[in-house]
Design a protein around this motif. Sequence first.
Motif, PDB file in Angstrom:
ATOM      1  N   SER A 112       0.818  -1.197   0.000  1.00 40.52           N
ATOM      2  CA  SER A 112       0.000   0.000   0.000  1.00 40.52           C
ATOM      3  C   SER A 112       0.865   1.266   0.000  1.00 40.52           C
ATOM      4  CB  SER A 112      -0.967  -0.012   1.181  1.00 40.52           C
ATOM      5  OG  SER A 112      -1.841   1.083   1.130  1.00 40.52           O
ATOM      6  N   SER A 113       0.543   2.205   0.869  1.00 37.37           N
ATOM      7  CA  SER A 113       1.169   3.514   0.860  1.00 37.37           C
ATOM      8  C   SER A 113       0.892   4.197   2.194  1.00 37.37           C
ATOM      9  CB  SER A 113       0.576   4.350  -0.283  1.00 37.37           C
ATOM     10  OG  SER A 113       0.698   5.735  -0.057  1.00 37.37           O
ATOM     11  N   LEU A 114       1.763   5.124   2.559  1.00 37.33           N
ATOM     12  CA  LEU A 114       1.523   5.916   3.767  1.00 37.33           C
ATOM     13  C   LEU A 114       0.533   7.051   3.523  1.00 37.33           C
ATOM     14  CD1 LEU A 114       5.145   6.303   5.198  1.00 37.33           C
ATOM     15  CD2 LEU A 114       3.381   4.718   5.940  1.00 37.33           C
ATOM     16  N   THR A 115       0.308   7.408   2.264  1.00 42.74           N
ATOM     17  CA  THR A 115      -0.456   8.631   1.988  1.00 42.74           C
ATOM     18  C   THR A 115      -1.647   8.444   1.067  1.00 42.74           C
ATOM     19  OG1 THR A 115       0.998   9.195   0.122  1.00 42.74           O
ATOM     20  CG2 THR A 115       1.616  10.042   2.289  1.00 42.74           C
ATOM     21  N   GLU A 116      -1.870   7.255   0.550  1.00 38.88           N
ATOM     22  CA  GLU A 116      -2.960   7.034  -0.400  1.00 38.88           C
ATOM     23  C   GLU A 116      -4.303   7.483   0.176  1.00 38.88           C
ATOM     24  OE1 GLU A 116      -5.078   3.280  -2.771  1.00 38.88           O
ATOM     25  OE2 GLU A 116      -3.221   2.983  -1.646  1.00 38.88           O
ATOM     26  N   LYS A 117      -5.114   8.136  -0.634  1.00 38.25           N
ATOM     27  CA  LYS A 117      -6.448   8.564  -0.225  1.00 38.25           C
ATOM     28  C   LYS A 117      -7.397   7.373  -0.206  1.00 38.25           C
ATOM     29  CE  LYS A 117      -6.003  13.100  -2.493  1.00 38.25           C
ATOM     30  NZ  LYS A 117      -6.572  13.950  -3.561  1.00 38.25           N
ATOM     31  N   GLY A 118      -8.625   7.624   0.247  1.00 33.09           N
ATOM     32  CA  GLY A 118      -9.624   6.567   0.231  1.00 33.09           C
ATOM     33  C   GLY A 118      -9.464   5.641   1.418  1.00 33.09           C
ATOM     34  N   ASN A 119      -9.544   4.351   1.173  1.00 27.23           N
ATOM     35  CA  ASN A 119      -9.489   3.328   2.220  1.00 27.23           C
ATOM     36  C   ASN A 119      -8.236   3.490   3.078  1.00 27.23           C
ATOM     37  OD1 ASN A 119      -9.463   1.033   3.750  1.00 27.23           O
ATOM     38  ND2 ASN A 119      -9.422  -0.389   2.029  1.00 27.23           N
ATOM     39  N   PRO A 120      -8.389   3.812   4.375  1.00 30.84           N
ATOM     40  CA  PRO A 120      -7.215   4.053   5.211  1.00 30.84           C
ATOM     41  C   PRO A 120      -6.610   2.785   5.814  1.00 30.84           C
ATOM     42  CG  PRO A 120      -9.179   4.452   6.492  1.00 30.84           C
ATOM     43  CD  PRO A 120      -9.649   4.082   5.098  1.00 30.84           C
ATOM     44  N   HIS A 121      -7.319   1.646   5.700  1.00 29.14           N
ATOM     45  CA  HIS A 121      -6.892   0.433   6.401  1.00 29.14           C
ATOM     46  C   HIS A 121      -5.443   0.037   6.095  1.00 29.14           C
ATOM     47  CE1 HIS A 121     -11.378  -0.967   6.812  1.00 29.14           C
ATOM     48  NE2 HIS A 121     -11.133   0.172   7.424  1.00 29.14           N
ATOM     49  N   PRO A 122      -5.028   0.000   4.828  1.00 33.24           N
ATOM     50  CA  PRO A 122      -3.679  -0.508   4.550  1.00 33.24           C
ATOM     51  C   PRO A 122      -2.556   0.455   4.940  1.00 33.24           C
ATOM     52  CG  PRO A 122      -5.113  -0.629   2.597  1.00 33.24           C
ATOM     53  CD  PRO A 122      -5.757   0.285   3.589  1.00 33.24           C
ATOM     54  N   ARG A 123      -2.869   1.692   5.254  1.00 31.96           N
ATOM     55  CA  ARG A 123      -1.794   2.647   5.527  1.00 31.96           C
ATOM     56  C   ARG A 123      -1.017   2.291   6.792  1.00 31.96           C
ATOM     57  NH1 ARG A 123      -4.752   8.328   4.864  1.00 31.96           N
ATOM     58  NH2 ARG A 123      -2.750   9.110   5.617  1.00 31.96           N
ATOM     59  N   GLY A 124      -1.717   1.783   7.796  1.00 30.72           N
ATOM     60  CA  GLY A 124      -1.026   1.325   8.995  1.00 30.72           C
ATOM     61  C   GLY A 124      -0.116   0.151   8.702  1.00 30.72           C
ATOM     62  N   LEU A 125      -0.551  -0.726   7.795  1.00 33.78           N
ATOM     63  CA  LEU A 125       0.277  -1.863   7.390  1.00 33.78           C
ATOM     64  C   LEU A 125       1.545  -1.372   6.711  1.00 33.78           C
ATOM     65  CD1 LEU A 125       0.785  -4.877   6.852  1.00 33.78           C
ATOM     66  CD2 LEU A 125      -0.626  -4.657   4.793  1.00 33.78           C
ATOM     67  N   SER A 126       1.425  -0.397   5.841  1.00 35.69           N
ATOM     68  CA  SER A 126       2.591   0.155   5.148  1.00 35.69           C
ATOM     69  C   SER A 126       3.601   0.710   6.135  1.00 35.69           C
ATOM     70  CB  SER A 126       2.136   1.249   4.176  1.00 35.69           C
ATOM     71  OG  SER A 126       3.228   1.754   3.440  1.00 35.69           O
ATOM     72  N   ALA A 127       3.107   1.447   7.120  1.00 35.62           N
ATOM     73  CA  ALA A 127       4.003   2.019   8.130  1.00 35.62           C
ATOM     74  C   ALA A 127       4.677   0.928   8.948  1.00 35.62           C
ATOM     75  CB  ALA A 127       3.221   2.960   9.044  1.00 35.62           C
ATOM     76  N   ALA A 128       3.923  -0.126   9.286  1.00 33.44           N
ATOM     77  CA  ALA A 128       4.478  -1.200  10.107  1.00 33.44           C
ATOM     78  C   ALA A 128       5.589  -1.944   9.373  1.00 33.44           C
ATOM     79  CB  ALA A 128       3.373  -2.165  10.517  1.00 33.44           C
ATOM     80  N   ILE A 129       5.416  -2.188   8.076  1.00 30.69           N
ATOM     81  CA  ILE A 129       6.464  -2.860   7.297  1.00 30.69           C
ATOM     82  C   ILE A 129       7.697  -1.973   7.196  1.00 30.69           C
ATOM     83  CG2 ILE A 129       7.078  -3.842   5.049  1.00 30.69           C
ATOM     84  CD1 ILE A 129       4.093  -4.472   4.665  1.00 30.69           C
ATOM     85  N   LEU A 130       7.485  -0.694   6.955  1.00 25.01           N
ATOM     86  CA  LEU A 130       8.596   0.257   6.877  1.00 25.01           C
ATOM     87  C   LEU A 130       9.375   0.297   8.187  1.00 25.01           C
ATOM     88  CD1 LEU A 130      10.164   2.632   5.547  1.00 25.01           C
ATOM     89  CD2 LEU A 130       8.327   4.140   6.341  1.00 25.01           C
ATOM     90  N   ILE A 131       8.667   0.342   9.291  1.00 24.61           N
ATOM     91  CA  ILE A 131       9.321   0.398  10.600  1.00 24.61           C
ATOM     92  C   ILE A 131      10.102  -0.884  10.868  1.00 24.61           C
ATOM     93  CG2 ILE A 131       8.857   0.420  13.083  1.00 24.61           C
ATOM     94  CD1 ILE A 131       6.471   2.332  12.375  1.00 24.61           C
ATOM     95  N   GLY A 132       9.515  -2.030  10.513  1.00 21.01           N
ATOM     96  CA  GLY A 132      10.215  -3.289  10.707  1.00 21.01           C
ATOM     97  C   GLY A 132      11.461  -3.397   9.850  1.00 21.01           C
TER      98      GLY A 132
END
Length: 353
Positions: free
Chosen positions: A248-268
């Motif tokens: 996904s993406s940290l900034t994509e509009k619309g459905n916010p659900h995957p944005r937390g996943l994107s951040a978690a993978i980046l942090i890991g």
Amino acid sequence: MKFLYSVKSVKDIQDLNPFIVVGCGGGGEKFSNLDGIEAVGFIDDDVKKQGTAYCGQIISGSLDECLENAPEAKSLVIMLPIGAEGTALKYAVQAIDKGLNVVTSFRSLSIEENLSLKKFADSKNVVIKEISPRLDVVEKIAGVAPEKSCEVLPKISYKPKAPVIFVGGTSQECGKRTTTKMLGLASSERGMNPAIISTDEMGLEEPTDFNFRAGSLSAMDVPSAVLSAIKYIEETKKPDIIFIEGQSSLTEKGNPHPRGLSAAILIGASPDAVIVGHRPNHPYREPRGIEEEIKAIEAVEPTKVVGLSVNLKNADLDLCPEYFESTFGLPAEDVYNNGASKLLDAILEYLEG
């Protein structure tokens, strides 16, 4: 049965004062700071912590030692992390056997999964309660909730030996998986030994080393899973460089659900460098754009975006990688048609600098 022993308010346990706290980390400190809670002793199995000061007390190495110093204790609270269930069970049994009340946390010891503890506590006429994840509240406000906490992986601390490259993007379906694969191929062609980790069930193509669906995990578990993957691949393959596909993406509009996943993978991943993918005129996603994604990535992690992978499937005919290079000041490439050699050059140049 569900939530039967759940602590819903600090008032539920104030009458169990004073407490001995097992686990001298963040959880133990938070518990001892709760309003109306009196902590008179602390225990930790880490010998480096034993004998040192913590929350105004000296850390003990056993329950017997702690009770010698704090005989007035009426209860024991277990604030240990996931993965320490064996230690938690040991202290719960010892405490109940000595006539102490017990408060556990869902991370350390679920009462619903250890009902024999409840029976043991009843036989000793002591109370046992659990600080639960309060999934009953989630069910009330959302209409549905998991049966139990989804957070299951132990935390991990590991520093990779090889450089780690994260492949992010401005939206879902913008080319992250293909870019990661192409970077692996380009590395192999230069005689390097790359490792490619896909975080999606569709990461089935070579040269991907292995794939798992990060979205199936709790957001709290994703960083541990990613870092565990890095540790595993280094132990088994000893790569020169590691590429990790984002989601996904940290900034994509619309459905916010995957944005937390994107951040978690980046942090890991905690990457040394990042490639950002972008799909202009995306047919069914709403990316905010390259500039916004770069700002977000570099704000979440102390890393650097060093190149752009542009997916021109739906782009206007006059768009080309050179347009993105001149606009954003970064090397850009259409990996679908030209491969990822230029992006690998940008990565290696940055790492060497």
